[in-house]
Design an enzyme around this catalytic site. Structure first.
Site, PDB file in Angstrom:
ATOM      1  N   GLU A   1       0.834  -1.209   0.000  1.00 30.52           N
ATOM      2  CA  GLU A   1       0.000   0.000   0.000  1.00 30.52           C
ATOM      3  C   GLU A   1       0.864   1.254   0.000  1.00 30.52           C
ATOM      4  OE1 GLU A   1      -0.558  -2.694   1.799  1.00 30.52           O
ATOM      5  OE2 GLU A   1      -2.496  -3.329   1.001  1.00 30.52           O
TER       6      GLU A   1
ATOM      7  N   ALA B   1      -9.973  -0.730   2.982  1.00 34.47           N
ATOM      8  CA  ALA B   1      -9.575   0.525   3.625  1.00 34.47           C
ATOM      9  C   ALA B   1      -8.656   0.274   4.813  1.00 34.47           C
ATOM     10  CB  ALA B   1     -10.816   1.287   4.096  1.00 34.47           C
TER      11      ALA B   1
ATOM     12  N   HIS C   1     -10.873  -6.393   7.841  1.00 35.20           N
ATOM     13  CA  HIS C   1     -11.522  -6.060   6.574  1.00 35.20           C
ATOM     14  C   HIS C   1     -12.852  -5.362   6.821  1.00 35.20           C
ATOM     15  CE1 HIS C   1      -8.813  -9.452   5.836  1.00 35.20           C
ATOM     16  NE2 HIS C   1      -8.650  -8.963   4.632  1.00 35.20           N
TER      17      HIS C   1
END
Lengths: 325, 325
Positions: free
Chosen positions: B59, B83, B128
């Site tokens: 990321e 996210a 998650h």
């Protein structure tokens, strides 16, 4: 009793606990030979050796992840991240791993570790070295966040942190590292985690601050007393979980609240404090809660730093506004 | 045409890429696979591998590469697979992307979008399910949006891509295929910074965003039967907040309930409450109340997730309390 500044008080707490508990190890960038960028770990490698005071590469994710691993393995690591702005590089380790270990393992791995973070602005440092990102941590359950405002609390909170049994983020107000000297007992004592302190009693207005802003809040309270306004000043000390009860009790007495922090106003924890007080002391409030904070802008370079940071003068102006309301 | 929320995102990306050759996509499995949730399905076929780029699982690399592309004049749209993992690429967004314009005295800009599938209610477990918007809605230099409808999902994404500043775009996983509605075929924007009134009423006001909008609308229906008329304001943009709309609905109803799926402590509800109480103090008939997730990590087990997250019953209970205050 020796008179110590915040740096020496933290150093003393670490030294005493390392002497008592050989599970305590220190890791971080330049913490060993150099004694840390702010000299907080000065002399500890000489005393306890390179196996307990460990210099690491420049990798905050690595430092924090290693500390977590050591803690899971039964050690008691104290990790240093050189500046709070670099905490972001370790956010996954902090928020996704460290904060949840107890919950994920259903209590089988309660981990004790301390992550030390020199915190806040005011030392004429470049960008990324002057932030106050408390709000990121307050939104993350599972970690406890403390910030001392004086040498006595610095030692007592560090000692308590090392015996707490859960991960602690220990924020150090670098602006006042050496600005205050106070008597610090050499003997063992703890400042309780999760408890705010009423640093000054008053009846007309409550001011909540922590870290370096405490000095400004106390100065402001002094000046306000010359106006005939009596301000109560609360030192939050533990930022998360927040001791809102102490604040709410105070506001029920004074009817007015001013919260001050260095971070930008929007999304800062002044809002979290305010909403709790509104919820519990709504009918006691004589004026809206005032927030005296940094601006909603990037923390500027040193020329503008004094303009950006809240100070006693701005606190006084904010206080007068709600006193007149 | 009728589109689901996720198809509206896909459609927005397709149209933005057709309109502007500088728009490129990058992320894990977004090309050949079309993304973990198929948000980018079919885009590789139309635009080729130079504009739809599969990246390694990193990321920080994805966000860092997006910053570099944006500085060099492109308009990258990065995807975080969940996210939750944005914590691994946090520094690039909060220290780099958000500060670029300021650090260069306005001489640089960073037009990039980070798409973040967020939210709970899909049995995603601990890693998650997060709603990390509060981490970003406090960062000067960023914009943060969170659409709740398919129409807004498309319009806000196109607006975000065309915006010259970095935008964090939270798309709610629970809504992906549960919402289907009429969405214009042509390109259009929903302006960043504007909330939408979803329901008008006079007694209490819900302020919400993302999937919690539907809890509020359902609660409003029930309350209507009980003789309580409620207003529902969908924030849509979380930074900068639409202060005018927030203050207006507080002044109109005097009673505000903020509902979000993020945790209560440190969540956006604090800032929204503070804005209301600072600007509509004398209009309030009750303290602003909040409903959000419990202050704990999310759980995998269904009953636990149900216990932790807000639902219609919890919203209703709080709304009734507020209405009776």
């Amino acid at each position: 009793m020796p008179k110590l500044n915040i740096v020496s008080a933290i150093n003393l707490a670490l030294d005493r606990e390392m002497g008592k508990n050989d599970k305590v190890v220190i890791i971080g960038e330049d913490v060993g030979r150099e004694g840390g960028v702010f000299r907080v770990t000065d002399g500890l490698q000489e005393k306890y050796g390179p196996e307990r005071v460990i210099d690491t590469p420049l990798s905050e994710g690595g430092i924090t992840g290693t500390a977590l691993g050591l803690a899971v393995g039964g050690m008691l690591p104290v990790a240093e991240i050189q500046f709070e702005g670099f905490m972001y590089l370790a956010l996954d380790q902090i928020a996704n791993q460290m904060a949840r270990y107890r919950s994920r393992s259903r209590g089988q791995y309660p981990i004790n570790l301390v992550l030390r973070l020199p915190w806040g602005g005011g030392i004429r440092a470049p960008e990324h070295h002057s932030d106050s990102p408390e709000a990121v941590l307050v939104n993350t359950p599972g970690i406890t966040v403390v910030q001392p405002s004086n040498p006595y609390d610095a030692k007592g909170l560090m000692t308590a942190a090392l015996r707490y049994g859960d991960p602690i983020i220990y924020c150090e107000p670098k602006r006042i590292y050496r600005a205050i000297k106070a008597e610090v007992p050499d003997e063992d004592y703890e400042v309780p985690i999760g408890k705010a302190a009423v640093a000054r009693e008053g009846t007309d207005l409550t001011i909540v601050a922590w870290g370096a802003m405490m000095r400004e809040a106390m100065k402001a309270a002094e000046e306000l007393s010359a106006d005939g306004a009596s301000a109560e000043v609360i030192d939050l000390r533990t930022i998360s979980p927040m001791d809102s009860d102490t604040i709410i009790d105070s506001v029920k007495k004074t009817g007015r609240l001013l919260v001050t922090h260095e971070a930008p106003r929007t999304g800062g924890i002044g809002a979290e404090i305010a909403v709790r007080v509104y919820g519990e002391a709504f009918t006691s409030l004589l004026a809206p809660i005032e927030r005296v904070t940094g601006y909603d802008a990037v923390m500027p370079l040193f020329k503008l730093e004094d303009y950006y940071l809240p100070n006693a003068k701005k606190i006084i102006a904010g206080a007068r506004k709600i006193l007149r309301y | 045409m009728e589109l689901t929320y996720i198809k509206a995102i896909n459609n927005a990306l397709r149209q933005a890429m057709r309109l502007d050759g500088d728009v490129v996509l990058l992320g894990e499995d977004i090309a050949a696979l079309g993304g973990a949730f198929l948000a980018t399905e079919g885009l590789l076929e139309e635009f080729g591998p130079e504009r739809v780029i599969d990246t390694p699982i990193s990321e920080s690399l994805i966000n860092g590469a997006a910053v570099g592309l944006a500085v060099a004049g492109m308009r990258p749209v990065a995807e975080m697979q969940f996210a939750d993992f944005i914590a691994c690429g946090f520094d690039e967004l909060v220290n780099m992307a958000s500060t670029l314009r300021y650090r260069h005295g306005g001489g640089a800009k960073c037009p990039m979008v980070v798409r973040c599938p967020s939210g709970s209610g899909v049995r995603g477990g601990l890693f998650h399910s997060q709603n990390p918007e509060a981490w970003f809605a406090r960062v000067p230099g960023l914009k943060v949006v969170a659409p709740a409808t398919a129409f807004d999902a498309k319009g806000l994404l196109i607006a975000a891509i065309q915006d010259d500043d970095p935008v964090i775009y939270f798309e709610h996983k629970f809504l992906y295929r549960r919402i289907k509605e009429e969405v214009p075929e042509d390109s259009y924007i929903v302006p960043i910074g504007k909330a939408a009134l979803r329901r008008a009423g006079g007694d209490i006001c819900f302020i919400t965003y993302g999937s919690a909008l539907y809890l509020c609308l359902a609660a409003a229906e029930e309350l209507e039967k009980e003789g309580v008329s409620s207003e529902v304001l969908d924030l849509r943009t979380l930074l900068p907040l639409d202060r005018r709309a927030i203050i207006e609905c507080a002044k109109k109803t005097g009673k505000v309930l903020i509902v979000h799926e993020d945790r209560v402590t440190g969540g956006l509800g604090g800032e929204v409450s503070a804005i209301i109480m600072e600007n509509a103090f004398e209009y309030l008939d009750a303290p602003v109340m909040r409903v959000g997730a419990k202050d704990t990590p999310n759980a995998f087990a269904g009953p636990m997730e149900e216990y932790i997250l807000p639902n219609k019953d919890k919203v209703l209970a709080a709304a009734r309390k507020l209405a009776e205050y």
